[in-house]
Each structure stands twice: as structure tokens, then as C-alpha cells.
Design a protein around this motif. Structure first.
Motif, mmCIF file in Angstrom:
data_model
loop_
_atom_site.group_PDB
_atom_site.id
_atom_site.type_symbol
_atom_site.label_atom_id
_atom_site.label_comp_id
_atom_site.label_asym_id
_atom_site.label_seq_id
_atom_site.Cartn_x
_atom_site.Cartn_y
_atom_site.Cartn_z
ATOM 1 N N ALA A 1 -62.980 -25.730 -8.977
ATOM 2 C CA ALA A 1 -61.959 -26.686 -9.402
ATOM 3 C C ALA A 1 -61.034 -26.079 -10.450
ATOM 4 O O ALA A 1 -59.808 -26.250 -10.398
ATOM 5 C CB ALA A 1 -62.628 -27.949 -9.936
ATOM 6 N N ALA A 2 -61.607 -25.351 -11.429
ATOM 7 C CA ALA A 2 -60.791 -24.743 -12.476
ATOM 8 C C ALA A 2 -59.894 -23.650 -11.921
ATOM 9 O O ALA A 2 -58.736 -23.509 -12.331
ATOM 10 C CB ALA A 2 -61.691 -24.183 -13.576
ATOM 11 N N ALA A 3 -60.425 -22.857 -10.988
ATOM 12 C CA ALA A 3 -59.624 -21.792 -10.389
ATOM 13 C C ALA A 3 -58.429 -22.359 -9.642
ATOM 14 O O ALA A 3 -57.322 -21.800 -9.686
ATOM 15 C CB ALA A 3 -60.490 -20.947 -9.459
ATOM 16 N N ALA A 4 -58.624 -23.480 -8.959
ATOM 17 C CA ALA A 4 -57.525 -24.103 -8.225
ATOM 18 C C ALA A 4 -56.506 -24.721 -9.170
ATOM 19 O O ALA A 4 -55.291 -24.648 -8.936
ATOM 20 C CB ALA A 4 -58.080 -25.157 -7.268
ATOM 21 N N ALA A 5 -56.975 -25.351 -10.282
ATOM 22 C CA ALA A 5 -56.068 -26.043 -11.200
ATOM 23 C C ALA A 5 -55.285 -25.082 -12.080
ATOM 24 O O ALA A 5 -54.106 -25.310 -12.367
ATOM 25 C CB ALA A 5 -56.860 -27.022 -12.068
ATOM 26 N N LEU A 6 -55.915 -23.994 -12.516
ATOM 27 C CA LEU A 6 -55.290 -23.087 -13.476
ATOM 28 C C LEU A 6 -54.770 -21.802 -12.849
ATOM 29 O O LEU A 6 -54.089 -21.022 -13.530
ATOM 30 C CB LEU A 6 -56.296 -22.729 -14.585
ATOM 31 N N GLY A 7 -55.105 -21.554 -11.580
ATOM 32 C CA GLY A 7 -54.706 -20.292 -10.953
ATOM 33 C C GLY A 7 -55.368 -19.096 -11.589
ATOM 34 O O GLY A 7 -54.722 -18.102 -11.929
ATOM 35 N N LEU A 8 -56.678 -19.161 -11.783
ATOM 36 C CA LEU A 8 -57.409 -18.148 -12.534
ATOM 37 C C LEU A 8 -57.557 -16.842 -11.763
ATOM 38 O O LEU A 8 -57.699 -16.834 -10.531
ATOM 39 C CB LEU A 8 -58.803 -18.668 -12.895
ATOM 40 N N THR A 9 -57.542 -15.745 -12.522
ATOM 41 C CA THR A 9 -58.045 -14.463 -12.038
ATOM 42 C C THR A 9 -59.515 -14.412 -12.429
ATOM 43 O O THR A 9 -59.848 -14.354 -13.612
ATOM 44 C CB THR A 9 -57.273 -13.298 -12.669
ATOM 45 N N LEU A 10 -60.401 -14.414 -11.446
ATOM 46 C CA LEU A 10 -61.809 -14.737 -11.695
ATOM 47 C C LEU A 10 -62.736 -13.596 -11.309
ATOM 48 O O LEU A 10 -62.611 -13.004 -10.237
ATOM 49 C CB LEU A 10 -62.191 -15.994 -10.904
ATOM 50 N N ARG B 1 -56.144 -18.136 -18.172
ATOM 51 C CA ARG B 1 -55.608 -17.438 -16.996
ATOM 52 C C ARG B 1 -56.602 -16.418 -16.417
ATOM 53 O O ARG B 1 -56.607 -16.195 -15.206
ATOM 54 C CB ARG B 1 -54.305 -16.704 -17.365
ATOM 55 N N VAL B 2 -57.390 -15.777 -17.267
ATOM 56 C CA VAL B 2 -58.340 -14.758 -16.817
ATOM 57 C C VAL B 2 -59.735 -15.193 -17.243
ATOM 58 O O VAL B 2 -59.974 -15.455 -18.429
ATOM 59 C CB VAL B 2 -58.009 -13.372 -17.407
ATOM 60 N N LEU B 3 -60.669 -15.263 -16.290
ATOM 61 C CA LEU B 3 -62.015 -15.746 -16.571
ATOM 62 C C LEU B 3 -63.050 -14.820 -15.952
ATOM 63 O O LEU B 3 -62.964 -14.474 -14.771
ATOM 64 C CB LEU B 3 -62.203 -17.164 -16.014
ATOM 65 N N GLY B 4 -64.021 -14.413 -16.772
ATOM 66 C CA GLY B 4 -65.169 -13.657 -16.287
ATOM 67 C C GLY B 4 -66.441 -14.387 -16.680
ATOM 68 O O GLY B 4 -66.643 -14.699 -17.858
ATOM 69 N N VAL B 5 -67.306 -14.689 -15.720
ATOM 70 C CA VAL B 5 -68.517 -15.466 -15.960
ATOM 71 C C VAL B 5 -69.705 -14.729 -15.368
ATOM 72 O O VAL B 5 -69.649 -14.267 -14.214
ATOM 73 C CB VAL B 5 -68.406 -16.877 -15.340
ATOM 74 N N VAL B 6 -70.793 -14.607 -16.152
ATOM 75 C CA VAL B 6 -72.051 -14.057 -15.664
ATOM 76 C C VAL B 6 -73.155 -15.054 -16.011
ATOM 77 O O VAL B 6 -73.422 -15.304 -17.196
ATOM 78 C CB VAL B 6 -72.369 -12.686 -16.277
ATOM 79 N N PHE B 7 -73.772 -15.637 -14.969
ATOM 80 C CA PHE B 7 -74.892 -16.555 -15.169
ATOM 81 C C PHE B 7 -76.182 -15.750 -15.213
ATOM 82 O O PHE B 7 -76.476 -14.986 -14.287
ATOM 83 C CB PHE B 7 -74.965 -17.573 -14.026
ATOM 84 N N ARG B 8 -76.967 -15.935 -16.287
ATOM 85 C CA ARG B 8 -78.214 -15.190 -16.425
ATOM 86 C C ARG B 8 -79.376 -16.150 -16.636
ATOM 87 O O ARG B 8 -79.193 -17.304 -17.014
ATOM 88 C CB ARG B 8 -78.153 -14.237 -17.630
ATOM 89 N N GLY B 9 -80.579 -15.605 -16.421
ATOM 90 C CA GLY B 9 -81.782 -16.367 -16.713
ATOM 91 C C GLY B 9 -82.427 -16.916 -15.457
ATOM 92 O O GLY B 9 -82.122 -16.516 -14.327
ATOM 93 N N VAL B 10 -83.351 -17.862 -15.649
ATOM 94 C CA VAL B 10 -84.007 -18.531 -14.528
ATOM 95 C C VAL B 10 -83.059 -19.617 -14.042
ATOM 96 O O VAL B 10 -82.953 -20.691 -14.637
ATOM 97 C CB VAL B 10 -85.363 -19.123 -14.960
#
Length: 697
Positions: A317-326, A293-302
Motif C-alpha cells: 500500500a505504501a509503495a503504491a501511495a508514495l511511489g517508493l524505491t523499495l 521516497r526510498v525505503l529499505g526493510v529487513v525483517f529479522r527474527g522468528v
């Protein structure tokens, strides 16, 4: 009418602490309260030390603190905490509901002693945080006794090794050790307590292989909550997550480590996931978290554009399917990953995801122009971008945005239009791309504005503003127009850098003028403001500084802070001319002079140098009615200037000179300048920071 003798008599206190109803006006109404009510007052003080000190108020309060149920010790010495716990143990019913201890460790055995003392009180909740452990205590073992009634135990042992008890159980406990797993106490504790670990937190130097083994160990413990933080510095290392079948929350920050999903298996109970690193195949990982339900993502690097766009598509796609708080972060370490067009594509992809929080970090090698799309659901946007200028705004309203931060390397051309589309904005930190600063907002309460180009006009209308930080660059040849309407403002910081060499006396140049609050000074009182002037010497004649005084946003400053680059020139005449200005003379309570290191190195000026003008400055007499404190810090100390100040300041109480010159009788001359003024407390310090004692005679 009541007789004097009757007024002097006091009625006896009610028996057994009961209240008699009506109390005379002179009685202690608080002490007349029931014990339970007084204990409630003591518990609201937040610490055992503060509660114990109330015993000085009256005998009624003395010792009541030993009946508190919630005990909190903050930064107290270990022996003091142990003595206080002993007082609680000696009470009639030594049972505490919760014990919270946070203290600096000075001896390796202190934590074990405190835990044993706390166990005697049989608390239902225990929190222990060890701080500032010295090098000699590294790796010391902390013995954990049994807490038979505890339902919650949280221990942050730092670098100590947590050792479970040799026997006994924790029948009701939910153990939460935050310590190094190198000694493997967690699995032993789990077997003794038959409980899950929540959270399992790690912060130690490890490689990718050991990281994977640690996660596998945590997975076998069936942790419900996992917290793992480590700064892997290379993106060439890789590891994959094991499955956590019982975990409901995972927080993972692995620096630049390449992290991928497990080869097989799901996370059937996972509801909250926060992951930061060089993330590989995010879509597969999200597909194995059906209850997320709750997702936090940080992409790092090159980060490569194609891979990043694929990851953003999986997020969408995941946010639409699961109704995520992102929440989304992009922290790119390369300046050659993508061009302006790729940057535009990424921003549009992020906007489609409907993130609630966005953090984007990227430094372009050369300046690019881009369009700023609308983030309709975003509540916070932080962009640490270099060489980026947003020249246009795409359609839409930032209806939920409360915080917007744009770094100095990034700018927005049409800020006025953007603000009109942010009805809920509370915090704004922005760099201006044009020469004018225009901010009109009915909702902004915290405003930070930096102008990197020549500023000519400042127009701010913010009726709800409480904090203002304004930093602009402007020359002296053209007037700077300032108009600010902020009736509720409480804290102001103003800084103006001068791009041309003008605005001072003779050859003195004003490089920067600022107004700072107590937060930036030695005092924490936000009501105290200091006028800070950075001055250096040049060979040119310019305007007088009094015109600049008219542009200050706040006139009730009490500290004058002068930063002088003298290059060996006399500064006494300059400082007296500044102090002679009516607005400064009448307001200054503290004068601080800092002599900055000279570049080029200092050299004595000639006898005809204009720095000594006017020639009679040593005989000048100006009234400084509010000056109470003088502080001079630097190598050059003018004895003549100190003599003038001593005669002009009837309220002067304290003088501090540091570091004083070490040759000759310089310190003696400084002390002698104030011999005739016994009310002045003078202190002279050497370059090593030691106090130079005043010699007799």
C-alpha cells in the motif's frame, strides 16, 4: 645534417617556467608544463606520499607537492603525516581546501597532534579516520581544535572519546562525528557549532533501554541524518523510535531487537529510511512519513506468517501511495514458521510489491517444492534458502534483473527458461538441481555454478562472460562432457569433486581437481593459474590421470599445487609420474606440495608397498624446463625426491621446505641436496616457523 656537437647541446630552459613552444624530441615535455598543470597531475596520484616521491624525477618537480590543495594521507605513520603537514604550513600560502587522513593509531596522543597540525592549514573540508587502535588506547580522549574555515568535518574516532575545544566556534562547519556517545561530546559540539549532526553513528554495546535513550538524545539534537548499528542478539527486547522532525535520512540496523513506531508524531521531512530488525507495526510507521521516497526493510527474527503477510500488505500500500524505491529483506531464524504453501504465498506477496532488491533467507527443515513468481522491477535477487527446489516458473519476464544469486541449498529445475526471461542479467550465482549444467545467456558477465548432484554434461554459451566459477560433482566411471563457449572470459575457477574412487596411479585416489586463478593464490595476478590436485591413498587400481587433463578449461597454468594425504607412504614416485605428463611438465613454473594430516595417523609402509613403484624412480631423469620454484609444506620430506628434482630442473632458483622434521640431521640432508647447485636458494623452516640455518661443513 645536424653535427654531433649540436645534437649534444641543450638549449637553456625558458625563463620563469614558461614554455618556448617547440621542444626538441629528447626534452622533458611534462616538466615543461605550467605549474598548475603539474599540480593537477600530482593531485590525481591520490596521496601526498606518492606526490612527494615525484621529486626524484627532476628538480622542476621538487617541492611542488607542498602546493597541493587537496591532501590525502592513507595508512602513513603519524609522525610522517605530521612532518608533511609542517611542510605545507611552511609554504608561502598555507591553505588547503581538503585534508583526508586515515592512519593506524599507535599512541593515544597522535590523533590530537595531527588535528592541531591540520587546523593550522585552515581546510574547508576535514576527514579523519582512526584505524587499528591498540587495547591500551581504549577510551583515549581526542582534542578537537577549532577549524574556522571548515564547512565539512567527518571524524571516525573508533573507540576514542572526542572532546570539543574549550573555547572558539566553528562558524561554517557541518560536524559529523562518528564516535562513542558515552562521553557525550555530540551535544556539546552541537552547542558550540550551532549545527546539525549528519550522520550520528553509534556502534557500542548497549541494551534496549539505553538504545531508546540514545535515540531520544539524537532526536533532541535535530539530526538531519541518523545512522545506528548494533547487533541485539535477543528478540525479547523491545524499543520504539522517537520522532525525528528534521531528519531526511535514517539508517537503523538493530539485529533482533523488536522495534516499533513512536506512540505519536510524524517524520515530516524523512525521504530515505533503511530499517532492519524485528519490526513491529510497519504500516503505522510508513503512514507517518509523507515525503518518503526510498525505503529499505529487513525483517529479522522468528517471523510468523500472518504478521509477515500483514507487513508485506502495508509495504504494498505504501509503495503504491508514495511511489517508493523499495528494497526488501526477510531473514527468518526458525525452520518451523511456515510450510510450502505459506512460502508460496510469501513469494507472491513480495512479487506484488515490485521491489527493486530482494534478499530472502530461510532454512526449511525438510525439502519443499515451490513456484518462482516473476519480479518485474527487481534489479537484484538473493535467496539464501535451504531445502528449497523451484520446480516451476510463473508467467512474466524479469526485465530489470541484473543480479541473481541462489544459494547451494536451493535449486532451480528449469534454469534455461529463467535465463531466457532475464535479458539484462549480468551476475548469476546458482546451484543446479539436475545432473546437467546448461547456461545460455547473451548478457551474463559473471557466472558461478555449483552442481550438488552427479554431473554428466556441461554446456555453457556466454559471449559476454568475463568471470567463470564452476564447481561440479562427477564420478570417474562415466565421461563428463564439457562444452564452453566464452571468448571474452578473463578469470576461471574450475573444481571437480570425484564421487567414486578412481583416476590415479596404483592405490592413489584423486579426490578433487581444481584450477584456480591468482586471486586464490599467494599472487594477485589474475593471469596466473594453478592446477590443484587433492590426492589420498586407497587400496585399488584405477585409471590414469592423463584423461582428466583433457577436460581442463585452461591449459596455460603455471603452478602445480598437490595436496597429498599420504598416511606415511612415499610420494616421490607419484609426483614424478604427474610431472612426467607432457602438459604438466612443459607448463609448470612452480611446484607446491602440501602433506595433509593423515587420518588414520601415519605409519611407515612396508618394504613391498606399491607406493614406491616404479622401483627405479630415484634414478629417473625427466626434463622440467620451466620449473623455478619448489615449496613443500608438511611433516614428510623425502630427501631422495629432492635429489631427483635438483637434477631435473635446470632453471630451479628457490626451494622452501616447511616445517621440516626436527629429529636427526634432516635439515642438513635437505641443504646438502642442493650443495652442487649454487644457483638454488634453499630455505628450511622448523615446525615453529623459524628458519633453520645451514651448518658449515
Amino acid at each position: 645534417m645536424e653535427s654531433p656537437s649540436a645534437r649534444g647541446r641543450r638549449s637553456p630552459p625558458p625563463a620563469n617556467g614558461a614554455s618556448s613552444g617547440r621542444l626538441p624530441p629528447s626534452s622533458d615535455r611534462i616538466s615543461a608544463l605550467a605549474d598548475d598543470m603539474i599540480l593537477l597531475i600530482l593531485s590525481r596520484l591520490g596521496s601526498v606520499r606518492a606526490a612527494a616521491r615525484t621529486g626524484v624525477l627532476s628538480r622542476r618537480w621538487l617541492g611542488l607537492w607542498t602546493r597541493l590543495a587537496d591532501l590525502a594521507f592513507r595508512a602513513d605513520a603519524a609522525d610522517k603525516i605530521e612532518a608533511a603537514l609542517a611542510c605545507f604550513s611552511a609554504a608561502a600560502s598555507p591553505v588547503a581546501y581538503s585534508i583526508r587522513i586515515s592512519f593506524p593509531v599507535t599512541l593515544p596522543r597522535e590523533p590530537s597532534r595531527l588535528l592541531r597540525a591540520a587546523a593550522l592549514l585552515s581546510p574547508a573540508e576535514l576527514v579523519l579516520v582512526l584505524k587499528e587502535e591498540p587495547r591500551q588506547a581504549y577510551g583515549a580522549a581526542v582534542a578537537l581544535p577549532c577549524f574556522h574555515r571548515a564547512t565539512s568535518i567527518e571524524i571516525d574516532a573508533g573507540l576514542h572519546r572526542l572532546r570539543p575545544p574549550p573555547a572558539g566556534e566553528f562558524p561554517a562547519a557541518l560536524l559529523s562525528p562518528a564516535t562513542s556517545p558515552a562521553s557525550a561530546p555530540c551535544s556539546a559540539a552541537a552547542r558550540a557549532c550551532e549545527c546539525s549532526l549528519s550522520p550520528f553513528a553509534v556502534s557500542i554495546p548497549i541494551d534496549a533501554a539505553r538504545f531508546h535513550r540514545l535515540l531520544c538524545t539524537a532526536a533532541r539534537l535535530s539530526a538531519q541524518k541518523l545512522v545506528f548499528t548494533h547487533e541485539f542478539g535477543r528478540d525479547t527486547e523491545a524499543a520504539h523510535l522517537p520522532c525525528f522532525h528534521r531528519a531526511t535520512s535514517i539508517e537503523l540496523d538493530v539485529g533482533l531487537l523488536r522495534i516499533s513506531p513512536p506512540p505519536s508524531g510524524d517524520f515530516p521531512l524523512l525521504e530515505k529510511l533503511s530499517i532492519a530488525g524485528n519490526i513491529v507495526d510497519l504500516g503505522t510507521l510508513l503512514g507517518r512519513c509523507p515525503r518518503l521516497r526510498v525505503l529499505g526493510v529487513v525483517f529479522r527474527g522468528v517471523l510468523h506468517l500472518r504478521a509477515l503477510k500483514a507487513a508485506l500488505a502495508a509495504l504494498e500500500a505504501a509503495a503504491a501511495a508514495l511511489g517508493l524505491t523499495l528494497s526488501l529483506g526477510v531473514d527468518s531464524r526458525s525452520t518451523h514458521n511456515f510450510d510450502a504453501r505459506g512460502f508460496d504465498d510469501l513469494l507472491r506477496a513480495m512479487a506484488r510489491i515490485s521491489v527493486q532488491k530482494l534478499v530472502f533467507t530461510h532454512h526449511f527443515g525438510s525439502r519443499i517444492e515451490a513456484n518462482l513468481p516473476c519480479f518485474q522491477r527487481a534489479m537484484s535477487i538473493e535467496m539464501d534458502l535451504k531445502n528449497v527446489c523451484f520446480t516451476a516458473l510463473l508467467d512474466g519476464e524479469f526485465s530489470a534483473l541484473e543480479r541473481l544469486s541462489i544459494s547451494e541449498g536451493c535449486s532451480i529445475v528449469d534454469l534455461s527458461t529463467l535465463l531466457s526471461r532475464c535479458p539484462c542479467l549480468r551476475v548469476l550465482k546458482v546451484a543446479m538441481a539436475t545432473g546437467d549444467v546448461t547456461v545460455h545467456s547473451a548478457s551474463v558477465q559473471d557466472l558461478h555454478v555449483h552442481s550438488n548432484t552427479e554431473c554428466h554434461n556441461i554446456d555453457i554459451v556466454t559471449p559476454m562472460l568475463k568471470k567463470l566459477e564452476l564447481e561440479v560433482s562427477a564420478g570417474s566411471g562415466r565421461e563428463l562432457s564439457v562444452s564452453i563457449s566464452a571468448p571474452m572470459v578473463e578469470k576461471v575457477s574450475w573444481k571437480r569433486r570425484y564421487t567414486t574412487s578412481a583416476v590415479m596411479f596404483g592405490f592413489w585416489r584423486l579426490k578433487c581437481a581444481s584450477l584456480e586463478s591468482g586471486q586464490e593464490l599467494d599472487t594477485c595476478d589474475p593471469r596466473v593459474h594453478a592446477l590443484c590436485l587433492h590426492i589420498s591413498c586407497i587400496v585399488s587400481v584405477s585409471q590414469i590421470i592423463s584423461k582428466e587433463m583433457e577436460k581442463l578449461l585452461i591449459t596455460n597454468f603455471s603452478v602445480l599445487d598437490l595436496r597429498l594425504c599420504t598416511c606415511g607412504h612415499i610420494f616421490g614416485a607419484l609426483v614424478l609420474r604427474i610431472l612426467g605428463m607432457e602438459r604438466i611438465r612443459a607448463a609448470t613454473e612452480k611446484l607446491k606440495i602440501v602433506i595433509l594430516p593423515s587420518c588414520p595417523p601415519r605409519r611407515p609402509c612396508s618394504g613391498n608397498c606399491p607406493c614406491g613403484n616404479p622401483k627405479n624412480w630415484r634414478r629417473q631423469s625427466i626434463s622440467l624446463p620451466r620449473l623455478e620454484e619448489l615449496e613443500i609444506d608438511g611433516e614428510d620430506h623425502e630427501i631422495d625426491f629432492l635429489g631427483v628434482i635438483s637434477k631435473c630442473s635446470a632453471m630451479l632458483k628457490r626451494v622452501t621446505v616447511k616445517p621440516a622434521c626436527t629429529l636427526g640431521d634432516c635439515s642438513t640432508k635437505i641443504y646438502n641436496s642442493f650443495v652442487a647447485y649454487p644457483s638454488v636458494n634453499c630455505h628450511v623452516y622448523s615446525s615453529s616457523g623459524n628458519l633453520v640455518e645451514q651448518t658449515s661443513g
